[in-house]
Design an enzyme around this catalytic site. Structure first.
Site, mmCIF file in Angstrom:
data_model
loop_
_atom_site.group_PDB
_atom_site.id
_atom_site.type_symbol
_atom_site.label_atom_id
_atom_site.label_comp_id
_atom_site.label_asym_id
_atom_site.label_seq_id
_atom_site.Cartn_x
_atom_site.Cartn_y
_atom_site.Cartn_z
ATOM 1 N N GLU A 359 0.822 -1.200 0.000
ATOM 2 C CA GLU A 359 0.000 0.000 0.000
ATOM 3 C C GLU A 359 0.863 1.260 0.000
ATOM 4 O O GLU A 359 1.653 1.488 0.919
ATOM 5 C CB GLU A 359 -0.914 0.013 1.231
ATOM 6 C CG GLU A 359 -1.814 -1.219 1.340
ATOM 7 C CD GLU A 359 -2.576 -1.286 2.643
ATOM 8 O OE1 GLU A 359 -2.392 -0.364 3.482
ATOM 9 O OE2 GLU A 359 -3.347 -2.228 2.845
ATOM 10 N N HIS A 383 3.620 0.959 2.897
ATOM 11 C CA HIS A 383 3.571 -0.217 3.770
ATOM 12 C C HIS A 383 3.552 -1.433 2.852
ATOM 13 O O HIS A 383 2.547 -1.723 2.211
ATOM 14 C CB HIS A 383 2.326 -0.170 4.657
ATOM 15 C CG HIS A 383 2.228 1.073 5.481
ATOM 16 N ND1 HIS A 383 1.050 1.757 5.652
ATOM 17 C CD2 HIS A 383 3.170 1.771 6.163
ATOM 18 C CE1 HIS A 383 1.267 2.822 6.418
ATOM 19 N NE2 HIS A 383 2.539 2.848 6.738
ATOM 20 N N HIS A 389 0.966 -2.225 9.975
ATOM 21 C CA HIS A 389 0.700 -0.797 9.985
ATOM 22 C C HIS A 389 -0.675 -0.557 10.592
ATOM 23 O O HIS A 389 -1.435 -1.493 10.824
ATOM 24 C CB HIS A 389 0.775 -0.203 8.577
ATOM 25 C CG HIS A 389 -0.103 -0.906 7.585
ATOM 26 N ND1 HIS A 389 0.248 -2.093 6.977
ATOM 27 C CD2 HIS A 389 -1.340 -0.595 7.090
ATOM 28 C CE1 HIS A 389 -0.710 -2.476 6.156
ATOM 29 N NE2 HIS A 389 -1.689 -1.594 6.210
#
Length: 464
Positions: A359, A383, A389
């Site tokens: 992401e 991430h 996360h």
């Protein structure tokens, strides 16, 4: 057949806020700037109206299934083949990557975040246009192998004059964050403001002008496929991004001598230049379904949970570039727009997460609900696959402090987005060593403390 020539006045005016566009996603469109300039009944007549040249641009193979086939016919004053040989552009643009391997990029599972790159402090003595201002942050795969993606950012303070850009590697999805973009394409003109996006398909020539001065934004690039609307499944026939809200330019052309005009072509991540004596934006009429388009993110119809728990971010997908594996995307474009939060007995910010997808996030304006500090408009975070996360310490503590009594609330004045891919990205050298790297990003989670009470378990952690 001879046709009466018309006196045509060409202006360089760019679209206003009320500029007219064609609407729809994936439609077969047609547009002509001179009545009768579009051939009828066939694509390539012996003599085109007004002495135009017929030229096809194909975004898919000729034999792709009909529902996937993308191509357009352009009727132009001179064909695009009329140019000098391409030469390698010097100086080289060493911040663009399209082949991701150990020789030019790095991999790390660490959470990464970048601060916004300043644009207002650029001196006038250092003019940078859209092409020169592009730099790669991360990506995976290969433009030569026609599979993969790249994520770039751009900062620019100069309009593209007497030059056009063409990306032979893939489609560009451009997300302006600061400053409008006036984009001239072979199909016509588009005005794209922060809060809107524009997709320039592979192979189209375009030029970017900056009416508001210095500009900044994000770009995703996909190799070997094109964006499409996501399937809505149980949502039904309506919601998310409506096809009619996608806008396509109307035909516009320039017929003037332009000695020394430069076409910059991105090919395998390298830049090449060719000179010609006319503008590439000399298309008088066109028809087809392979076209540039824009979309206003404020028209996105979000869906959310109405009782408990938190929806997966995929519920906010605007566009997707699918792979051959059902439900798995080469790249999704997802947004986090203003919306109501009403879930009961629920931790409302995004949950803590490890994901098989990777992401990349950006922020267009406002703040992001999971990061109270440090994630700024024009900044970015990454991430990667299976890297944990989630909300920072301040967000978590403030949320649980509100308890179960939190009533409905509306997230306002914010627009964040995410590029999500099934491929594991490699980070470019310039991004990894950038002075904008937030080396303290990890500290936003170090304050998370244990709230474990131990009730209901013995001293060894066994349930009782």
């Amino acid at each position: 057949m001879e046709q009466e020539q018309q006196q045509i006045t060409i202006t360089n005016d760019f679209p206003s806020d009320d500029h007219e566009y064609l609407s729809g996603f994936g439609n077969t469109f047609e547009s002509e700037s001179i009545p009768g300039s579009l051939p009828r009944g066939q694509n390539s007549p012996l003599l085109c109206p007004y002495g135009l040249y017929a030229e096809q641009i194909s975004g898919t193979s000729f034999t792709s299934p009909h529902k996937l086939n993308q191509r357009s016919w352009l009727y132009r004053i001179k064909p695009s083949v009329t140019h000098e040989p391409f030469q390698a552009r010097f100086p080289r643009h060493d911040k663009l990557v399209s082949e991701f391997d150990k020789s030019n990029s790095y991999t790390t599972p660490t959470q990464l975040r970048w601060k916004p790159k300043p644009v207002d402090t650029v001196e006038e003595s250092a003019p940078v246009d859209f092409v020169e201002g592009l730099y790669t942050v991360c990506g995976a795969g290969s433009s030569f192998l026609r599979h993969g993606f790249a994520i770039h950012m751009y900062t620019a303070n100069k309009s593209m004059d007497d030059c056009a850009f063409c990306n032979a590697d893939g489609d560009f999805l451009i997300v302006p964050q600061k400053g409008r973009l006036w984009i001239t394409t072979e199909c016509g003109k588009l005005q794209v403001s922060p809060g809107e996006i524009v997709v320039i398909p592979q192979g189209f020539r375009f030029a970017v002008h900056l009416p508001d001065g210095p500009s900044r934004g994000y770009v995703s690039e996909i190799f070997g496929t094109h964006f499409q609307l996501p399937d809505l499944g149980p949502i039904g026939a309506n919601g998310l991004a409506a096809p009619r809200d996608f806008l396509v330019p109307k035909a516009w052309f320039e017929d003037a001598s332009r000695p020394g005009y430069t076409v910059v072509q991105k090919y395998g991540g390298e830049l090449f230049v060719a000179k010609q004596d006319f503008s590439p934006f000399n298309v008088v009429a066109w028809h087809g379904n392979y076209v540039p388009y824009k979309y206003d993110l404020n028209k996105f119809c979000p869906y959310n949970t109405v009782l408990f728990d938190h929806s997966d971010p995929s519920i906010n997908t605007v566009l997707t570039a699918p792979t051959d594996k059902p439900g798995v995307a080469l790249l999704d474009f997802v947004i986090f727009p203003p919306r109501w939060l009403v879930a009961e007995h629920t931790f409302r910010p995004p949950y803590y997460h490890r994901n098989c997808m990777s992401e990349f996030m950006g922020l267009i304006y406002g703040g992001y609900e999971a990061k109270a500090d440090g994630f700024l408009p024009g900044g970015a975070s990454l991430h990667s696959c299976m890297t944990p996360h989630g909300p920072d310490t301040k967000t978590y503590e403030a949320t649980i402090e509100s308890g179960h009594d939190a009533g409905p609330s509306k997230i306002t004045n914010t627009l964040a987005f995410m590029f999500e891919s099934c491929l594991i990205p490699r980070i470019s050298l310039c991004a990894l060593k950038s002075p904008l790297m937030d080396n303290d990003y990890y500290q936003c989670w170090t304050g998370l403390k244990s709230h474990f009470s131990g009730e209901g378990a013995d001293s060894k952690g066994n349930g009782v």
